[in-house]
Design a protein around this motif. Structure first.
Motif, PDB file in Angstrom:
ATOM      1  N   LEU A 141      73.506  53.215  -7.600  1.00  0.00           N
ATOM      2  CA  LEU A 141      74.908  53.091  -7.631  1.00  0.00           C
ATOM      3  C   LEU A 141      74.796  54.571  -9.136  1.00  0.00           C
ATOM      4  O   LEU A 141      75.256  55.227  -9.668  1.00  0.00           O
ATOM      5  CB  LEU A 141      75.346  52.276  -7.698  1.00  0.00           C
ATOM      6  CG  LEU A 141      75.827  51.776  -6.813  1.00  0.00           C
ATOM      7  CD1 LEU A 141      77.741  50.127  -7.041  1.00  0.00           C
ATOM      8  CD2 LEU A 141      77.485  52.596  -5.867  1.00  0.00           C
ATOM      9  N   CYS A 142      73.764  54.195  -9.959  1.00  0.00           N
ATOM     10  CA  CYS A 142      73.445  54.810 -11.293  1.00  0.00           C
ATOM     11  C   CYS A 142      72.720  56.749 -10.524  1.00  0.00           C
ATOM     12  O   CYS A 142      73.311  57.419 -11.293  1.00  0.00           O
ATOM     13  CB  CYS A 142      72.502  53.822 -12.035  1.00  0.00           C
ATOM     14  SG  CYS A 142      73.467  52.873 -12.256  1.00  0.00           S
ATOM     15  N   THR A 143      71.907  56.120 -10.008  1.00  0.00           N
ATOM     16  CA  THR A 143      71.640  57.723  -8.707  1.00  0.00           C
ATOM     17  C   THR A 143      72.676  58.685  -8.040  1.00  0.00           C
ATOM     18  O   THR A 143      73.151  59.600  -8.740  1.00  0.00           O
ATOM     19  CB  THR A 143      70.276  57.227  -8.285  1.00  0.00           C
ATOM     20  OG1 THR A 143      69.662  56.878  -8.310  1.00  0.00           O
ATOM     21  CG2 THR A 143      69.655  59.132  -7.967  1.00  0.00           C
ATOM     22  N   VAL A 144      73.965  58.014  -7.935  1.00  0.00           N
ATOM     23  CA  VAL A 144      74.932  58.562  -7.303  1.00  0.00           C
ATOM     24  C   VAL A 144      75.277  59.670  -9.117  1.00  0.00           C
ATOM     25  O   VAL A 144      76.297  60.523  -8.510  1.00  0.00           O
ATOM     26  CB  VAL A 144      76.329  58.090  -6.512  1.00  0.00           C
ATOM     27  CG1 VAL A 144      77.461  58.617  -6.301  1.00  0.00           C
ATOM     28  CG2 VAL A 144      74.942  57.686  -4.726  1.00  0.00           C
ATOM     29  N   GLY A 145      75.943  58.506  -9.555  1.00  0.00           N
ATOM     30  CA  GLY A 145      77.037  59.040 -11.220  1.00  0.00           C
ATOM     31  C   GLY A 145      75.796  60.187 -11.564  1.00  0.00           C
ATOM     32  O   GLY A 145      76.285  61.422 -12.005  1.00  0.00           O
ATOM     33  N   PHE A 146      74.710  60.073 -11.278  1.00  0.00           N
ATOM     34  CA  PHE A 146      73.461  60.957 -12.111  1.00  0.00           C
ATOM     35  C   PHE A 146      73.684  62.546 -11.701  1.00  0.00           C
ATOM     36  O   PHE A 146      74.129  63.356 -12.130  1.00  0.00           O
ATOM     37  CB  PHE A 146      72.351  60.942 -12.014  1.00  0.00           C
ATOM     38  CG  PHE A 146      70.795  61.761 -12.524  1.00  0.00           C
ATOM     39  CD1 PHE A 146      70.534  61.949 -13.448  1.00  0.00           C
ATOM     40  CD2 PHE A 146      70.370  61.802 -11.481  1.00  0.00           C
ATOM     41  CE1 PHE A 146      69.995  63.043 -14.169  1.00  0.00           C
ATOM     42  CE2 PHE A 146      69.571  62.823 -11.669  1.00  0.00           C
ATOM     43  CZ  PHE A 146      69.005  63.372 -12.851  1.00  0.00           C
ATOM     44  N   ALA A 147      73.521  61.883 -10.171  1.00  0.00           N
ATOM     45  CA  ALA A 147      73.538  63.095  -8.818  1.00  0.00           C
ATOM     46  C   ALA A 147      74.957  64.035  -9.335  1.00  0.00           C
ATOM     47  O   ALA A 147      75.084  65.159  -9.904  1.00  0.00           O
ATOM     48  CB  ALA A 147      73.528  62.465  -7.466  1.00  0.00           C
ATOM     49  N   LEU A 148      75.836  63.622  -9.142  1.00  0.00           N
ATOM     50  CA  LEU A 148      77.245  64.071  -9.438  1.00  0.00           C
ATOM     51  C   LEU A 148      77.521  64.318 -11.398  1.00  0.00           C
ATOM     52  O   LEU A 148      78.630  65.914 -11.181  1.00  0.00           O
ATOM     53  CB  LEU A 148      77.983  63.275  -9.724  1.00  0.00           C
ATOM     54  CG  LEU A 148      78.798  62.202  -8.260  1.00  0.00           C
ATOM     55  CD1 LEU A 148      80.062  61.194  -8.003  1.00  0.00           C
ATOM     56  CD2 LEU A 148      78.920  63.354  -7.197  1.00  0.00           C
ATOM     57  N   ILE A 155      74.628  65.781 -13.151  1.00  0.00           N
ATOM     58  CA  ILE A 155      74.320  67.237 -12.970  1.00  0.00           C
ATOM     59  C   ILE A 155      75.040  68.120 -11.673  1.00  0.00           C
ATOM     60  O   ILE A 155      74.092  69.436 -11.075  1.00  0.00           O
ATOM     61  CB  ILE A 155      72.732  66.808 -12.746  1.00  0.00           C
ATOM     62  CG1 ILE A 155      72.379  66.643 -11.663  1.00  0.00           C
ATOM     63  CG2 ILE A 155      72.019  66.010 -13.486  1.00  0.00           C
ATOM     64  CD1 ILE A 155      70.800  66.287 -11.346  1.00  0.00           C
ATOM     65  N   GLY A 156      75.999  68.118 -10.953  1.00  0.00           N
ATOM     66  CA  GLY A 156      76.242  68.238 -10.018  1.00  0.00           C
ATOM     67  C   GLY A 156      74.874  68.653  -8.666  1.00  0.00           C
ATOM     68  O   GLY A 156      75.360  70.178  -7.722  1.00  0.00           O
ATOM     69  N   ASN A 157      74.573  67.780  -8.724  1.00  0.00           N
ATOM     70  CA  ASN A 157      73.560  67.718  -7.198  1.00  0.00           C
ATOM     71  C   ASN A 157      73.814  67.083  -5.967  1.00  0.00           C
ATOM     72  O   ASN A 157      73.896  65.346  -6.172  1.00  0.00           O
ATOM     73  CB  ASN A 157      72.373  68.059  -7.916  1.00  0.00           C
ATOM     74  CG  ASN A 157      70.630  67.813  -6.459  1.00  0.00           C
ATOM     75  OD1 ASN A 157      71.455  67.810  -5.381  1.00  0.00           O
ATOM     76  ND2 ASN A 157      70.399  68.287  -7.087  1.00  0.00           N
TER      77      ASN A 157
END
Length: 486
Positions: free
Chosen positions: A198-205, A207-209
């Motif tokens: 879930l944290c990785t989803v937030g990170f990816a959003l 940075i736009g990846n």
């Protein structure tokens, strides 16, 4: 007569011994069975009512629970950003993520449609709140490095599925134990499978990846399904009582719908488990193939295999590929590539996989700065000071410049040669590797064919003149020019 009596007595003794052995064996097996039942049976020490109440009580996300979730997501995001496993584990200790998922598994197992509805609603709230919190952190936080802890959660792995499933089993079994209050520590295994994705989803959003976001959400969904499946199975094994409805028709309808939902979840879970398992085997075989066959290969001169740029792509067993990147002045011989393909086919999971070879000598447009960047990223954690980082980059850039100097701009050279020598019919170029059995030497060799009508003396003069021009033009005295016969 006496002999017959003696034989009968021996037979009776043998039969008695056999019966005693069977009796002892039966007693031993019976004792082992009793021991195993006492060791593994959890039904006798289960408090069904208290377990059900505790799971239902943890479903809602509001007030204190919401703030605890927000704080735990912030802590986990900091840990993932800093590549700190200890900080991530600390966030898991306070995470309340397991509540709605256990509620979904419980409600499906006991046909409780009201609890199922509440669990799904709070599960959606949990996901949105977690992703939004992580997004805000990474969006406004100035340091947003793609750490290995974050990148490890962008694709599902068979080990993640196993952690989720057995973590769910451990949590539900712990909660069902009579006379105990399940500590938050039981939720660590589940938080391991849920918080980082879930944290990785937030990170990816942030940075736009979106490819990272999709992969991390896919991993979270798989883990959620297997945690719910583990809960469902434990509740069924413990024979929790089904929810009774006054309307028998409504009871049958709800029971039927719950069964359909449970099957609808388990079937894709089974296929997903199989697919993730196959992908894990594929990637293991691919890494073993590269390690055993590609890495040991020594390219001549300054050539090298760029291990950091290796790409392994799995596509459900078809059209997958392994892309290997090499740099150097000499191309890899075709017979070596054919050998690698034969070695690749010896791995069962790699038979339908394409082996792509990218070579610097054949692909002049290869982005060399990408290689320098990849090299820096792979070695920066091992460097102790800024001076060491600069020294490594200078060394690698020098090697790249040295290899670039050996590249022959053949198209430009051939056009200039045609303008200078109108009697030239064709020109060809290749590197020749020679050795005195002590050292290897790479020699650029041009082969020229002159037009008909020239005498032998004229062709020799033109060939000598062309050789001197090429040595001066390319600043390489080792260049050789050979005359082709017409």
């Amino acid at each position: 007569m006496k002999e017959n009596t003696e034989i009968d007595r021996e037979k009776r003794l043998a039969d008695e011994n056999t019966q005693e052995i069977k009796k002892d064996l039966k007693g031993l097996l019976g004792g082992i069975k009793i021991f195993l039942v006492d060791l593994l049976d959890i039904r006798q020490n289960t408090d069904q009512e208290a377990t059900k109440e505790s799971i239902i009580a943890d479903i809602p996300f509001k007030g204190h629970t919401s703030w605890i979730l927000i704080c735990s997501i912030f802590i986990a995001s900091v840990g993932l950003n800093a590549n700190s496993t200890a900080v991530v584990i600390g966030a898991m200790l306070i995470s309340p993520l397991m509540g709605p998922i256990l509620g979904i598994g419980l409600s499906l197992a006991i046909n409780d449609i009201d609890t199922l509805r509440r669990s799904i609603k709070n599960f959606a709230v949990m996901v949105v709140l977690s992703v939004f919190t992580a997004f805000l952190f990474f969006y406004f936080f100035p340091l947003r490095d793609e750490s290995s802890e974050l990148l490890a959660r962008t694709a599902p792995d068979i080990r993640d599925v196993l952690i989720a499933f057995f973590g769910g089993l451990a949590l539900v079994i712990a909660r069902a134990k009579k006379g105990t209050i399940a500590s938050v520590i039981f939720g660590v295994a589940i938080a391991t499978a849920l918080m980082p994705p879930l944290c990785t989803v937030g990170f990816a959003l942030a940075i736009g990846n979106f490819s990272y976001a999709t992969g991390a959400m896919y991993l979270f969904t798989i883990n959620t399904i297997f945690i719910g499946l583990a809960t469902f199975l434990v509740i069924k094994v413990l024979r929790f009582p089904m929810v009774r409805y006054a309307n028998s028709q409504r009871r049958r309808f709800i029971a039927r719908m719950a069964s359909i939902v449970a099957v609808a979840v388990m079937i894709p879970a089974g296929f997903t488990f199989y697919d993730v398992f196959q992908e894990s085997i594929f990637r293991k075989d691919a890494k073993d193939f590269v390690k055993q066959n590609i890495v040991p290969y020594k390219l001549p001169g300054e050539g090298r295999y760029l291990e950091n740029l290796t790409e392994i792509q799995y596509n459900h067993g078809v059209n997958g590929f392994i892309e290997l990147v090499f740099m150097g002045s000499e191309p890899i011989p075709d017979n070596v590539i054919a050998t690698w393909n034969a070695q690749k086919d010896s791995y069962p999971k790699l038979k339908n996989t394409d082996l792509k070879i990218v070579q610097g000598s054949k692909n002049l447009e290869l982005d060399q700065m990408k290689y320098v960047n990849e090299l820096y990223e792979s070695q920066k954690t091992e460097l102790l000071s800024r001076e060491q980082q600069i020294q490594v980059l200078r060394s690698e850039v020098a090697k790249l410049n040295k290899m670039a100097e050996k590249q022959i701009p053949f198209q430009d050279i051939s056009e200039e040669a045609k303008l200078n020598y109108d009697t030239m019919a064709s020109i060809a170029f290749a590197f020749t590797i020679s050795t005195d059995f002590n050292t290897l030497d790479t020699i650029p060799v041009f082969r020229v064919k002159w037009k008909d009508g020239l005498s032998e003396r004229q062709m020799n003069e033109q060939t000598e003149k062309l050789s001197k021009w090429l040595q001066l033009r390319l600043k390489d005295p080792k260049i050789q020019v050979k005359k082709e016969l017409n």
